[in-house]
Design a protein around this motif. Structure first.
Motif, PDB file in Angstrom:
ATOM      1  N   SER A 161      65.408  68.513  42.618  1.00  0.00           N
ATOM      2  CA  SER A 161      65.575  67.211  41.938  1.00  0.00           C
ATOM      3  C   SER A 161      65.218  66.384  42.918  1.00  0.00           C
ATOM      4  O   SER A 161      65.506  66.311  44.160  1.00  0.00           O
ATOM      5  N   VAL A 162      64.600  65.270  42.331  1.00  0.00           N
ATOM      6  CA  VAL A 162      64.216  64.090  42.883  1.00  0.00           C
ATOM      7  C   VAL A 162      65.197  62.896  42.494  1.00  0.00           C
ATOM      8  O   VAL A 162      64.831  62.315  41.468  1.00  0.00           O
ATOM      9  N   GLY A 163      66.211  62.979  42.970  1.00  0.00           N
ATOM     10  CA  GLY A 163      67.287  61.917  42.698  1.00  0.00           C
ATOM     11  C   GLY A 163      67.618  62.215  41.154  1.00  0.00           C
ATOM     12  O   GLY A 163      67.774  63.348  40.571  1.00  0.00           O
ATOM     13  N   LYS A 164      67.752  61.203  40.364  1.00  0.00           N
ATOM     14  CA  LYS A 164      68.017  61.283  38.802  1.00  0.00           C
ATOM     15  C   LYS A 164      66.488  60.919  38.161  1.00  0.00           C
ATOM     16  O   LYS A 164      66.747  60.736  36.740  1.00  0.00           O
TER      17      LYS A 164
ATOM     18  N   LEU B 138      44.178  82.706  19.682  1.00  0.00           N
ATOM     19  CA  LEU B 138      44.643  81.954  20.905  1.00  0.00           C
ATOM     20  C   LEU B 138      45.783  82.772  21.725  1.00  0.00           C
ATOM     21  O   LEU B 138      46.617  83.298  21.186  1.00  0.00           O
ATOM     22  N   ILE B 139      45.751  82.354  23.117  1.00  0.00           N
ATOM     23  CA  ILE B 139      46.772  82.930  23.888  1.00  0.00           C
ATOM     24  C   ILE B 139      47.320  81.777  24.404  1.00  0.00           C
ATOM     25  O   ILE B 139      46.519  80.919  25.267  1.00  0.00           O
ATOM     26  N   ASN B 140      48.448  81.350  24.469  1.00  0.00           N
ATOM     27  CA  ASN B 140      49.107  80.053  24.989  1.00  0.00           C
ATOM     28  C   ASN B 140      50.261  80.534  25.800  1.00  0.00           C
ATOM     29  O   ASN B 140      51.239  81.108  25.505  1.00  0.00           O
ATOM     30  N   ILE B 141      49.936  80.194  27.338  1.00  0.00           N
ATOM     31  CA  ILE B 141      51.091  80.489  28.084  1.00  0.00           C
ATOM     32  C   ILE B 141      51.678  79.399  28.422  1.00  0.00           C
ATOM     33  O   ILE B 141      51.540  78.145  28.688  1.00  0.00           O
ATOM     34  N   ILE B 142      53.033  79.613  28.129  1.00  0.00           N
ATOM     35  CA  ILE B 142      54.023  78.584  28.412  1.00  0.00           C
ATOM     36  C   ILE B 142      54.836  78.891  29.541  1.00  0.00           C
ATOM     37  O   ILE B 142      55.604  79.719  29.674  1.00  0.00           O
ATOM     38  N   THR B 143      54.808  77.569  30.339  1.00  0.00           N
ATOM     39  CA  THR B 143      55.818  77.447  31.580  1.00  0.00           C
ATOM     40  C   THR B 143      57.065  77.206  31.289  1.00  0.00           C
ATOM     41  O   THR B 143      57.329  76.629  30.220  1.00  0.00           O
ATOM     42  N   LYS B 144      58.065  77.422  32.117  1.00  0.00           N
ATOM     43  CA  LYS B 144      59.437  77.146  31.859  1.00  0.00           C
ATOM     44  C   LYS B 144      59.482  75.562  32.201  1.00  0.00           C
ATOM     45  O   LYS B 144      58.790  74.824  32.833  1.00  0.00           O
ATOM     46  N   LYS B 145      60.479  75.048  31.414  1.00  0.00           N
ATOM     47  CA  LYS B 145      60.880  73.794  31.590  1.00  0.00           C
ATOM     48  C   LYS B 145      61.663  73.847  32.912  1.00  0.00           C
ATOM     49  O   LYS B 145      62.577  74.628  33.273  1.00  0.00           O
ATOM     50  N   THR B 146      61.475  72.797  33.563  1.00  0.00           N
ATOM     51  CA  THR B 146      62.385  72.700  34.921  1.00  0.00           C
ATOM     52  C   THR B 146      63.641  72.685  35.025  1.00  0.00           C
ATOM     53  O   THR B 146      64.182  73.455  35.797  1.00  0.00           O
ATOM     54  N   LYS B 147      64.270  72.117  33.913  1.00  0.00           N
ATOM     55  CA  LYS B 147      65.854  72.316  33.647  1.00  0.00           C
ATOM     56  C   LYS B 147      66.406  73.824  33.429  1.00  0.00           C
ATOM     57  O   LYS B 147      67.427  74.019  33.818  1.00  0.00           O
ATOM     58  N   ASN B 148      65.555  74.648  33.056  1.00  0.00           N
ATOM     59  CA  ASN B 148      65.844  75.915  32.739  1.00  0.00           C
ATOM     60  C   ASN B 148      65.608  77.160  33.868  1.00  0.00           C
ATOM     61  O   ASN B 148      65.851  78.023  33.906  1.00  0.00           O
ATOM     62  N   ALA B 149      64.725  76.408  34.723  1.00  0.00           N
ATOM     63  CA  ALA B 149      64.181  77.154  35.958  1.00  0.00           C
ATOM     64  C   ALA B 149      65.362  77.491  36.968  1.00  0.00           C
ATOM     65  O   ALA B 149      66.185  76.627  37.201  1.00  0.00           O
TER      66      ALA B 149
END
Length: 682
Positions: free
Chosen positions: A188-191, A153-164
């Motif tokens: 960010s779209v508001g809260k 398996l090759i699992n490409i994990i993208t960044k969490k938006t809060k860490n980008a």
């Protein structure tokens, strides 16, 4: 070329006044053992604690040898080899521990959105700026991921938006006039939500023929990919993510005088592929006390290809839904799941008279049992019902023992089951002049696998960190669909194995980090593969006996400079010849691709990098009279055949060959210089 270097100069001036005199980053292992992984058990756990061996490669590892796609980047991972299957269109797949691409499942954030038709395309165009890490499992993962995960398996994990970061840019160009632009944005779209948007554009339009066979050495490409991910903020802090990707590529290779006016004709030979993909995936954690998740993914892949005069039109659609329940009961950590997968495939070949539709219903359970403080047992099984092939059962067992906090022993065993879709997986069945012969109904492939793993980490008094990992594995197929190139040089014969296939191997990884600015990641793999068909034992084509990969980094803080030396070495592999008179080597000689990169980090939020790829200038035509058979006669107009359809030697064709571009085992691209920049705003 001028445009990208102009942009490099502009950003250099922009950042010139923002000097940063901090030293380079502190030592950190490339394949850290404390990192959280999810691919082995579908739940977050540290690499040291998971009973399933998982290798992790961070975005920093990908930067050591900058590439335009993940497919090429995996060449520096031990036991993983990107395999080119055609000298003209450069399509390929990923080999893990000697098993070909169709045996490897590729996922993005755990969702199976990459199918057999699109492995090479699914690994292209994923914006590197959005990749957090790549997790790799070598060995069976079918009990969790389904029948395609036979070899790994090759699992490409993208960044969490809060860490980008708010903005990233990574741009480079080469002396071959390859241009890659990778941009990332965060908003960010508001809260209520945060979103990241990634754009990737790659262009190579400079036809080069250094081996003078009148065919392009490297496929020309024009590719764009857009990736957008949303994380929604909920009051209960439960997870809710939605992401999508659009991908379009126009690639061609062929005779140097080819253009689109010749597409599909018999005047000038060319292979032209138009690819359009849409992908959607989502994960939603239910708003209850129990840890329950709903996941969804959908893909649509449309391919319009011509291989000379052969037209190949294919469509594939996959819809996937999954339910997971993670439940802890005393010493037991249970994972219960149910999944449904709908697959649609249609093409214009005679093998697909009507569209193929399959629905797969799945139930799986996994129990991770804490036997003692140092011992863990994992039991798993999966039941799939395929409306075309009936019931499929794939059990799994894993055992982990930690004699000390720095030592881990693991043993994993499982089964594999895979349904072959020939024309989506075998490029050789589409290009060249070999006739495709299917002698019988192809049955599903079945396999058994066992893997032993030992991992040791050492931290010395001077803050030097060392870890090494040893693995051995054995894979046995009771049935495997292997293309037969040997029985008839003008045919590719596909049939059920009527025998067995096996691979035995051992591999080792060393990860060294010193406080003196030196980091070393070294991997070595040895394996022996063989097929037994009706009492005759042969070695599989395009399977190396040994390989080595390395990445050496030297940081020089006083100079704000980092030097990366990466490379690989592959042993001999058997190659597909066209007959006993074919003058090309039956076995490749050992070959190596090596690269060096210099990264300058003096400016805040800015890196300038450059270097040389393939510094040894190796190409597969070294020592061979030619790569593409009958490149001077791609439509076989001057080939004479006997009564049985076999090419016969003549004065004009002394070796009795037909046109064939499948003698491919490595990239046909020599030395090139690259220059690029990275810029980010946090």
């Amino acid at each position: 070329m001028k445009n990208i270097f102009g942009l490099l100069a502009f950003l250099l001036v922009l950042c010139a006044n923002a000097q940063q005199k901090d030293s380079l980053s502190s030592p950190k292992p490339e394949n850290t053992l404390d990192e959280i992984v999810i691919s082995g058990t579908l739940k977050p756990v540290t690499r040291l604690e998971t009973p399933v061996p998982v290798e992790v490669y961070s975005s920093a590892f990908l930067k050591k040898n900058p590439t335009a796609n993940v497919f090429e980047a995996l060449q520096n991972v031990n036991g993983v080899r990107p395999q080119l299957n055609c000298n003209i269109c450069n399509t390929g797949d990923i080999h893990i521990n000697g098993l070909e691409g169709p045996y490897t499942m590729v996922t993005i954030d755990g969702m199976p959105i990459v199918s057999a038709l699109s492995t090479v395309y699914g690994l292209s165009g994923i914006p590197n700026s959005l990749i957090d890490r790549i997790e790799i499992i070598k060995g069976p993962a079918s009990s969790l991921y389904g029948s395609e995960a036979v070899g790994g398996l090759i699992n490409i994990i993208t960044k969490k938006t809060k860490n980008a970061p708010l903005f990233t840019a990574d741009l480079f160009s080469t002396s071959w006039l390859e241009t890659n632009i990778d941009l990332g944005f965060k908003a960010s779209v508001g809260k209520k939500a945060t979103s990241i948007l990634g754009l990737n554009y790659f262009n190579y339009s400079n036809a080069i023929d250094n081996n003078h066979d009148n065919f392009t050495d490297v496929t020309l490409q024009d590719r764009v990919s857009i990736f957008n991910k949303w994380d929604f903020i909920r009051k209960d802090k439960k997870e809710f993510t939605v992401a999508g990707r659009f991908f379009y590529e126009d690639r061609w290779g062929g005779e140097m005088q080819w253009n689109k006016l010749y597409r599909g004709g018999n005047q000038v030979y060319g292979e032209s592929i138009y690819t359009t993909r849409f992908e959607l995936l989502s994960k939603y954690q239910l708003p209850i006390k129990q840890d329950m998740f709903l996941s969804f993914s959908a893909t649509s892949h449309d391919q319009n290809s011509v291989y000379g005069t052969m037209l190949y039109l294919a469509q594939q659609k996959i819809i996937f839904g999954q339910y997971l329940w993670d439940k802890k009961l005393n010493r037991h950590n249970l994972l219960l799941g149910a999944a449904t997968r709908y697959q649609y495939y249609n093409d214009n070949t005679t093998a697909t008279l009507t569209s193929e539709k399959a629905t797969i219903y799945s139930l799986f359970v996994q129990d991770e049992i804490k036997l003692t403080e140092k011992q863990t047992l994992l039991l798993g099984s999966r039941y799939d019902y395929n409306n075309n092939h009936g019931s499929i059962f794939t059990p799994r067992i894993a055992y982990k023992w930690n004699p000390t906090k720095n030592d881990v022993f693991r043993i994993n065993a499982g089964t594999g089951f895979r349904i072959v879709n020939l024309f989506t997986e075998e490029h050789a069945a589409l290009s060249g002049s070999r006739e495709v012969i299917i002698t019988e109904n192809l049955k599903p492939e079945k396999s058994y696998n066992i893997n032993l793993n030992y991992l040791k980490k050492i931290r010395l008094e001077d803050a030097t960190f060392l870890s090494f990992e040893l693995s051995s594995w054995y894979t046995y197929f009771t049935n495997q669909i292997i293309p037969d190139y040997d029985s008839n040089p003008n045919q590719i014969i596909y049939q059920n194995l009527k025998g067995y296939s096996e691979t035995l191997g051992v591999s080792g990884n060393i990860d060294l980090v010193t406080p003196y600015g030196i980091k070393v990641l070294l991997g070595v793999t040895f394996m022996d593969s063989k097929n037994e068909r009706e009492g005759i034992v042969t070695r599989p084509v395009l399977t190396e006996k040994f390989s080595m990969n390395w990445a050496v980094t030297y940081d020089i803080p006083d100079w704000f400079l980092s030097v990366d030396y990466t490379g690989n070495l592959y042993g001999s592999m058997r190659l597909p010849l066209l007959g006993p008179l074919d003058p090309r080597d039956e076995y490749s000689k050992p070959w190596s691709l090596q690269n060096i990169q210099f990264t300058y980090k003096k400016f805040r939020n800015f890196e300038l990098y450059g270097g040389v790829k393939n510094i040894l200038n190796w190409t597969p035509n070294k020592g061979n009279p030619f790569l593409i058979a009958r490149a001077n006669d791609p439509f076989d107009q001057n080939v004479q055949f006997d009564m049985n359809g076999n090419a016969v030697p003549t004065a004009e064709n002394p070796y009795g060959l037909t046109f064939d571009p499948t003698y491919a085992y490595g990239p046909n691209q020599g030395t090139r210089i690259f220059l690029g920049l990275r810029f980010h705003i946090d």
